[in-house]
Design an enzyme around this catalytic site. Structure first.
Site: not given
Lengths: 260, 203
Positions: B80, B183, B185
């Site tokens: 990011c 992202h 994750e």
């Protein structure tokens, strides 16, 4: 192309998922962590947990739920309900939530939006708005708080603009009139707000069929749609909804969904 | 093997931590250059303001630590804001960034008539072969939240592209340094696969 999101909403009371109609008569329907895991694997794009715990002493249970959810699902999720301070926001975010949703507390103390946005970034701050059609208001809609029980003097459009100026990064717009009816979203207020603000608007209240969701994306200009009972009771799966939208030409994330 | 995660007060590291732990990684979340330099691979996540973030990096000597780490040849992943900070500069408050990949982080133009931030799931289409995309279909969706995007000068540093009004570089790389605007994750099974690919990646 940016995809339209399907956001599954879980109301949590004292650590159990619950569902009520027009905020009355809640029944427990399952374990939030287990349900989160199921929806994650079923292709939900995002989850929202609303803590509707009645008593302050049970609030800690929610943090435990958030921590357990964060270990199992790897999509964004937000937490709302009763969050009134920076410390409460911090504890929810540190437990693993992506965003916090502020509703009645933001109406009572709008500065909390600015404080939260400054401390954690706009993308962490969601404004939850419960709205009721009211022809005496300039936009035709009035902001209500405390789960729809208490009317305020705020106009929905003015409040949405103010909250975004203060730093809200997203708006969840819940129509109290439509909530629990399964008769479709209020596309008029959704479009009104979505076109007036620069941040994404999540339509909420009234979802009964995949067609309703297609309609709120097309006619309501919603960026995301919140669903609860229509998926909780097995009437439709997240995959059913996505297959319908995909077939109708609405861009949605089809990863993990059998195109059928 | 230990994965260093750079903690520089740029947003919540919890989701990166839980995803790496779910993959069985041993992690060291730290703001100490010395500690981070002892790890085997480095992740620098981050959300928020580029100018504020780079100021913290400099104040703690983490800018030099990241440069030194990249110079060792060990794998580095920016996430990011991390994908913007590796560039020369950002339009966000005219921030001077690390200059590890030539280019600028630009803001999505209001002329596009789109909502900013770009928030939600969008398709990532690799434009070059890279181990980080192993086993991930072209056009798989990843989760984005950002108002600025990487605009590298040299097209050979572009790894993948995404469309939001314009086509922008959603993943960039130079040698052992890889950086993604989305992202992983928070991007479901494909995101976890990408993080696993990074853990397996030899740089």
């Amino acid at each position: 192309m940016l995809e339209k999101r399907i956001v599954v909403c879980l109301d949590v009371r004292d650590g159990k998922t619950t569902k009520g109609i027009k905020f009355q008569g809640n029944v427990d329907i399952g374990d939030p962590v287990e349900m989160a895991r199921t929806y994650y694997h079923a292709g939900a794009d995002e989850l929202v947990f609303y803590d509707i715990t009645a008593s302050a002493e049970h609030r800690g249970i929610m943090i435990d739920v958030v921590e357990r959810v964060a270990r199992e699902i790897f999509i964004p999720f937000s937490v709302g309900g009763g969050i009134a301070s920076l410390d409460q926001m911090r504890s929810v975010l540190l437990a693993g939530a992506e965003k916090v949703s502020l509703n009645s507390q933001a109406v009572n103390n709008p500065g909390i939006i600015d404080e939260g946005a400054r401390a954690f970034g706009n993308q962490c701050i969601v404004l939850g708005m419960d709205v009721l059609a009211d022809t005496t208001m300039p936009s035709g809609y009035r902001v209500v708080i405390q789960g729809g029980r208490t009317p305020t003097e705020r106009d929905v459009l003015a409040w949405a603009r103010e909250a975004v100026d203060r730093g809200a990064g997203e708006i969840v717009l819940n129509s109290i009139d439509a909530d629990g009816t399964k008769a479709g979203y209020d596309c008029i207020v959704t479009r009104l707000i979505s076109e007036a603000v620069s941040v994404p608007v999540v339509a909420s209240g009234g979802a009964g069929t995949p067609q309703h969701i297609e309609t709120v994306f097309r006619d309501g200009a919603a960026d995301a749609a919140l669903v609860a009972s229509m998926v909780h009771y097995g009437e439709y799966s997240v995959a059913d909804i996505k297959r319908h939208l995909h077939g109708a030409g609405v861009p949605v994330r089809m990863d993990g969904v059998d195109v059928g | 093997m230990t994965v260093g995660v750079v903690d520089y007060e740029a947003g919540n590291l919890k989701s990166v931590e839980t995803a790496l732990l779910a993959l069985g990684a041993r992690i060291s979340i730290s703001s100490s250059p010395e500690e981070l330099l002892t790890t085997d691979r480095l992740i620098f996540p981050g959300v928020g303001d580029a100018a504020a973030a780079t100021a913290v990096l400099r104040a703690r000597g983490l800018d030099e630590a990241i440069r030194s780490f990249v110079a060792t040849g060990r794998p580095v992943l920016g996430i990011c804001l991390g994908s913007q900070i590796v560039l020369d500069r950002s339009e966000e408050n005219q921030a001077t960034c690390l200059g590890l990949i030539t280019g600028v982080a630009r803001r999505f133009s209001a002329d596009l008539g789109l909502k900013v931030p770009h928030m939600g799931w969008n398709q990532v289409v690799p434009t070059a072969d890279h181990p980080i995309f192993a086993g991930i279909p072209s056009g798989a969706s990843f989760y984005f939240v950002h108002s600025y995007y990487p605009s590298p000068d040299d097209h050979s540093t572009v790894l993948a592209e995404t469309e939001y009004g314009i086509r922008f570089a959603s993943a960039i790389a130079r040698g052992n340094l890889t950086a993604v605007q989305f992202h992983p994750e928070k991007s479901g099974p494909h995101g976890l696969r990408m993080l696993q690919n990074f853990l397996d990646y030899r740089g």
